[in-house]
Design an enzyme around this catalytic site. Structure first.
Site, PDB file in Angstrom:
ATOM      1  N   TRP A 164      -1.153  -5.197   7.626  1.00  7.81           N
ATOM      2  CA  TRP A 164      -1.792  -6.224   8.440  1.00  7.81           C
ATOM      3  C   TRP A 164      -1.101  -7.581   8.296  1.00  7.81           C
ATOM      4  CZ3 TRP A 164      -4.976  -5.996  12.368  1.00  7.81           C
ATOM      5  CH2 TRP A 164      -5.605  -7.158  12.799  1.00  7.81           C
ATOM      6  N   ARG A 216       8.601  10.989   6.463  1.00  4.92           N
ATOM      7  CA  ARG A 216       9.336   9.954   7.204  1.00  4.92           C
ATOM      8  C   ARG A 216       9.870   8.845   6.301  1.00  4.92           C
ATOM      9  NH1 ARG A 216       5.768  12.485  10.117  1.00  4.92           N
ATOM     10  NH2 ARG A 216       5.985  12.727  12.361  1.00  4.92           N
ATOM     11  N   TRP A 240       0.833  -1.202   0.000  1.00  3.27           N
ATOM     12  CA  TRP A 240       0.000   0.000   0.000  1.00  3.27           C
ATOM     13  C   TRP A 240       0.865   1.249   0.000  1.00  3.27           C
ATOM     14  CZ3 TRP A 240      -5.252   0.919  -0.042  1.00  3.27           C
ATOM     15  CH2 TRP A 240      -6.073  -0.212  -0.005  1.00  3.27           C
ATOM     16  N   HIS A 252     -10.810   1.974  11.741  1.00  2.00           N
ATOM     17  CA  HIS A 252      -9.943   1.003  11.061  1.00  2.00           C
ATOM     18  C   HIS A 252      -8.464   1.272  11.355  1.00  2.00           C
ATOM     19  CE1 HIS A 252      -8.659  -1.736   7.860  1.00  2.00           C
ATOM     20  NE2 HIS A 252      -7.832  -0.782   7.443  1.00  2.00           N
ATOM     21  N   VAL A 291       2.882   1.300   6.075  1.00  3.62           N
ATOM     22  CA  VAL A 291       2.332   2.619   6.369  1.00  3.62           C
ATOM     23  C   VAL A 291       0.821   2.496   6.512  1.00  3.62           C
ATOM     24  CG1 VAL A 291       2.211   3.276   3.920  1.00  3.62           C
ATOM     25  CG2 VAL A 291       2.223   5.056   5.672  1.00  3.62           C
ATOM     26  N   VAL A 292       0.305   3.128   7.557  1.00  2.00           N
ATOM     27  CA  VAL A 292      -1.129   3.187   7.786  1.00  2.00           C
ATOM     28  C   VAL A 292      -1.472   4.663   7.971  1.00  2.00           C
ATOM     29  CG1 VAL A 292      -3.061   2.341   9.153  1.00  2.00           C
ATOM     30  CG2 VAL A 292      -0.982   0.957   8.985  1.00  2.00           C
ATOM     31  N   GLY A 320     -11.298   8.193   8.395  1.00  2.00           N
ATOM     32  CA  GLY A 320     -12.439   8.654   9.165  1.00  2.00           C
ATOM     33  C   GLY A 320     -13.109   7.574   9.985  1.00  2.00           C
TER      34      GLY A 320
END
Length: 161
Positions: A59, A128, A26, A89, A81-82, A86
């Site tokens: 995950w 980052r 992702w 999750h 990366v997450v 809104g």
């Protein structure tokens, strides 16, 4: 800035370590930066043949790390990366990944470098990711921490002479 206060790690005698880098797919631009930083750090340390695996998302990092920890790797680096959205999750994924990677390290004794960015927005992640103009290089930092820990653990597990 979260990078303030980071130690300067000097890692020596690690060229023979087997190191695996596991990276999520992702957020391609961010992940490309993290992977590049990780591979650069490994090259700088003299580890020229690391294993690089790509998993679908953050995950999936803990299960891949668990399998590799059982296959003779001295250190594993997890990159992902997450980005906050809104819904809750973000919280569930961040908590699950963090706890899963911690469990792998503690249960197996194999250091897991934590290079999973948990950011409020894309700008924070890009800052980052170790890209040109980024303030931090978390892929590089995660490798250095994992390899330094592997060297330390090896030094305390060797018998007295």
């Amino acid at each position: 800035m979260s990078g303030k206060g980071a130690p300067e790690l000097s890692v020596k005698n690690c060229q023979d370590l087997r190191v695996a880098v596991i990276a999520a797919q992702w957020h391609e631009k961010v992940m490309d930066g993290l992977v590049d930083g990780a591979l650069r750090a490994l090259h700088d340390l003299g580890i020229d043949e690391p294993t690089l695996l790509r998993v679908p998302g953050s995950w999936e990092l803990p299960v891949a790390a668990k399998v590799l920890a059982g296959r003779g790797y001295h250190a594993i680096v997890a990159l992902g990366v997450v980005i906050r959205g809104g819904t809750p999750h973000f919280d569930y994924v961040c908590q699950g990944v963090t706890q899963g990677l911690t469990r792998v390290a503690v249960d197996t004794g194999v250091p897991v470098g934590f290079g999973v960015l948990t950011c409020d927005d894309d700008e924070q992640a890009l800052d980052r990711a170790g890209l040109e103009g980024s303030n931090e290089d978390k892929g590089h930092e995660a490798v250095t921490a994992a390899v330094a820990t592997a060297v330390l653990l090896r030094s305390v597990s060797e018998p007295w002479h």
